[in-house]
Design a protein around this motif. Structure first.
Motif, short mmCIF file in Angstrom:
data_model
loop_
_atom_site.label_atom_id
_atom_site.label_comp_id
_atom_site.label_asym_id
_atom_site.label_seq_id
_atom_site.Cartn_x
_atom_site.Cartn_y
_atom_site.Cartn_z
N HIS A 1 0.99 -1.24 0.11
CA HIS A 1 -0.11 -0.08 -0.14
C HIS A 1 0.84 1.17 0.21
N ASN A 2 0.97 1.75 -1.06
CA ASN A 2 1.94 2.91 -1.27
C ASN A 2 1.47 4.21 -0.39
N SER A 3 0.41 4.50 -0.54
CA SER A 3 -0.05 5.80 -0.06
C SER A 3 0.22 5.76 1.59
N LEU A 4 -0.40 4.49 2.26
CA LEU A 4 -0.42 4.27 3.54
C LEU A 4 1.31 4.24 4.12
N ALA A 5 2.06 3.59 3.14
CA ALA A 5 3.44 3.47 3.78
C ALA A 5 4.04 4.79 3.55
N ALA A 6 3.86 5.69 2.45
CA ALA A 6 4.52 6.92 2.41
C ALA A 6 3.95 7.78 3.58
N LEU A 7 2.61 7.65 3.71
CA LEU A 7 2.24 8.48 5.13
C LEU A 7 2.87 8.14 6.40
N THR A 8 3.28 7.01 6.53
CA THR A 8 3.71 6.43 7.78
C THR A 8 5.18 6.82 7.86
N THR A 9 5.78 6.62 6.39
CA THR A 9 7.29 7.18 6.56
C THR A 9 7.36 8.49 7.16
N LEU A 10 6.26 9.27 6.22
CA LEU A 10 6.34 10.76 6.39
C LEU A 10 6.09 11.14 8.00
N LEU A 11 5.55 10.82 8.79
CA LEU A 11 5.48 10.81 10.01
C LEU A 11 6.64 10.51 10.86
N ILE A 12 7.20 9.25 10.55
CA ILE A 12 8.57 8.82 11.41
C ILE A 12 9.70 10.11 10.88
N VAL A 13 9.81 10.50 9.45
CA VAL A 13 10.67 11.74 9.48
C VAL A 13 10.29 12.96 10.39
N PHE A 14 8.98 13.13 10.26
CA PHE A 14 8.54 14.29 11.03
C PHE A 14 9.03 14.08 12.59
N VAL A 15 8.99 12.92 13.05
CA VAL A 15 9.31 12.77 14.60
C VAL A 15 10.77 12.77 14.79
N LEU A 16 11.28 12.09 13.72
CA LEU A 16 12.84 11.81 13.90
C LEU A 16 13.76 12.97 13.64
N VAL A 17 13.07 13.83 12.66
CA VAL A 17 14.08 14.78 12.19
C VAL A 17 13.47 16.40 12.32
N ILE A 18 12.10 16.57 12.11
CA ILE A 18 11.64 17.91 12.36
C ILE A 18 11.55 18.28 13.77
N VAL A 19 10.97 17.74 14.31
CA VAL A 19 10.60 17.88 15.68
C VAL A 19 11.86 18.25 16.50
N PRO A 20 12.87 17.31 16.34
CA PRO A 20 14.40 17.42 17.20
C PRO A 20 14.76 19.03 16.71
N LEU A 21 14.75 19.09 15.21
CA LEU A 21 15.40 20.55 14.89
C LEU A 21 14.41 21.72 15.55
N VAL A 22 13.24 21.48 15.47
CA VAL A 22 12.62 22.57 15.97
C VAL A 22 12.73 22.88 17.45
N VAL A 23 12.81 21.82 18.21
CA VAL A 23 13.13 21.92 19.78
C VAL A 23 14.63 22.49 19.97
N LEU A 24 15.47 22.15 19.10
CA LEU A 24 16.90 22.60 19.22
C LEU A 24 17.07 23.88 18.67
N GLY A 25 16.15 24.30 17.82
CA GLY A 25 16.27 25.80 17.48
C GLY A 25 15.82 26.62 18.48
#
Length: 394
Positions: free
Chosen positions: A57-81
């Motif tokens: 299921h491409n769409s569901l897998a892409a959405l799940t990967t996007l959430l993982i990227v947001f939690v592992l990359v985006i949120v730490p960068l915002v908190v660090l900033g």
């Protein structure tokens, strides 16, 4: 026939014109698209693993990967900033209020080295002027940093918009990555083998640059920040981030930060802390690059170190932070294009019957016989040692 040729040229001109118009229209969002491409390259293996777990299921897998990227990359960068902003403003306030005396090392040096101070004064060195200039420079740097941080805070809305565009585009790049790649290969008029080789180089250099630059710099900055915190030095998060950024500069890197701080500690009587900082900076942070780079990068980049250095500095000066990736990628594509050009045209020249010396029989007849020159007996082709093909590892 002439009409058909004119129509083709007109159509190609139209394609180029429309493409240029689209690029110009989207010029404000090119960097989010670029970073979405970089994140898609980095997290495609994760997406494929998630997709296998979700039975294709491409769409569901892409959405799940996007959430993982947001939690592992985006949120730490915002908190660090946010943490960096608070510590920078606090440091600026301490300098302005006088809690941090930037001229204290000079006063200590005058007391510890009276003879040197006397000699310097005889040569016309004005320590009062030096102290005044140092204080003014510290205030100017702090004021400039505070102003920059406030301007960043005022641009929060723009940052959120660009981040949303990046994540939105990343979703489609993950979901439709294979189809988009095949469409791009079919559309470009360069020949499928060349296009696949260029795309392979783009992916390899992007991954190697992120792993070899960002990860190593983050490790060095984290070590420096933790050391600052353990030694009781102020603003460890701020200085850790500063050391992370400066670690992009080879050879010098984080030494620009921990070196003066270690000297400050030694001059202010904190000898143990200064020696510990020097030991960590020179012994651990100074060698982490040599230890991690072969593991994280290996031969993925396929470029000489001096090309990576020059392209990184050039990209940083031209495109800002994004240039840390754009510069090496452009350099990698440049080398690949010239390798293709050299290989194909060298082969074409070798296969040209009009080029003298290309015929093996003519070359053998024109080449002097080594045996005749040395007096050694002639050898037949069967007596020669077998040769092996050399494969160029890109």
């Amino acid at each position: 026939m002439l009409l058909r040729s004119f129509e083709n040229r007109a159509f190609i001109a139209l394609v180029l014109l429309v493409t240029a118009a689209l690029v110009w229209t989207l010029s404000g969002f090119l960097l989010p698209v670029f970073w979405a491409t970089v994140l898609a390259i980095l997290f495609t293996p994760l997406f494929q693993w998630v997709r296998r777990g979700m039975r294709g299921h491409n769409s569901l897998a892409a959405l799940t990967t996007l959430l993982i990227v947001f939690v592992l990359v985006i949120v730490p960068l915002v908190v660090l900033g946010g943490a960096v902003t608070q510590e920078a403003l606090g440091l600026y306030n301490r300098v302005v209020s006088g809690d941090i005396n930037v001229t204290e090392p000079l006063h200590t040096a005058e007391q510890l080295l009276p003879e040197l101070t006397q000699r310097a004064e005889e040569l016309g060195v004005d320590f009062d002027r030096i102290r005044e200039n140092a204080a003014q420079a510290a205030l100017a740097v702090g004021q400039g940093l505070a102003t920059r941080l406030l301007s960043v805070g005022q641009q929060t809305l723009q940052f959120v918009l660009l981040l949303a565009v990046t994540l939105y585009v990343l979703f489609f790049f993950l979901r439709d990555g294979d189809r988009l790649t095949n469409t791009l290969i079919r559309a470009l008029p360069l020949g499928d083998p060349r296009e696949r080789r260029l795309l392979t180089k783009f992916v390899a250099v992007t991954r190697a640059t992120v792993k070899g630059t960002f990860v190593i710099s983050a490790v060095q900055g984290a070590i420096g920040g933790v050391t600052f915190a353990l030694l009781g030095l102020g603003s460890p998060v701020l200085w850790g981030v500063v050391m992370t950024v400066l670690s992009f500069i080879p050879a010098i890197g984080a030494t620009i930060v921990w070196g003066p701080v270690a000297l400050y500690l030694l001059l202010t009587g904190q000898v143990v802390e200064g020696l510990i900082l020097i030991g960590v900076g020179a012994g651990i942070m100074g060698t982490v690059d040599n230890a991690l780079r072969p593991i994280l990068v290996g031969r993925d980049a396929g470029m000489p170190d001096y090309v990576i250095l020059l392209s990184t500095l050039g990209g940083l000066g031209t495109f800002g932070v994004s240039g840390l990736v754009i510069g090496p990628v452009v350099a990698g594509l440049f080398l690949t294009v010239w390798e293709l050009f050299t290989e194909e045209f060298a082969t074409a020249d070798t296969d040209d019957p009009d080029v003298p010396g290309d015929d093996p029989e003519e070359a053998a007849a024109a080449e002097p016989d080594p045996a005749a020159l040395t007096g050694a007996p002639k050898t037949s082709p069967d007596d020669e040692a077998p040769t092996s093909d050399v494969v160029l590892d890109l």
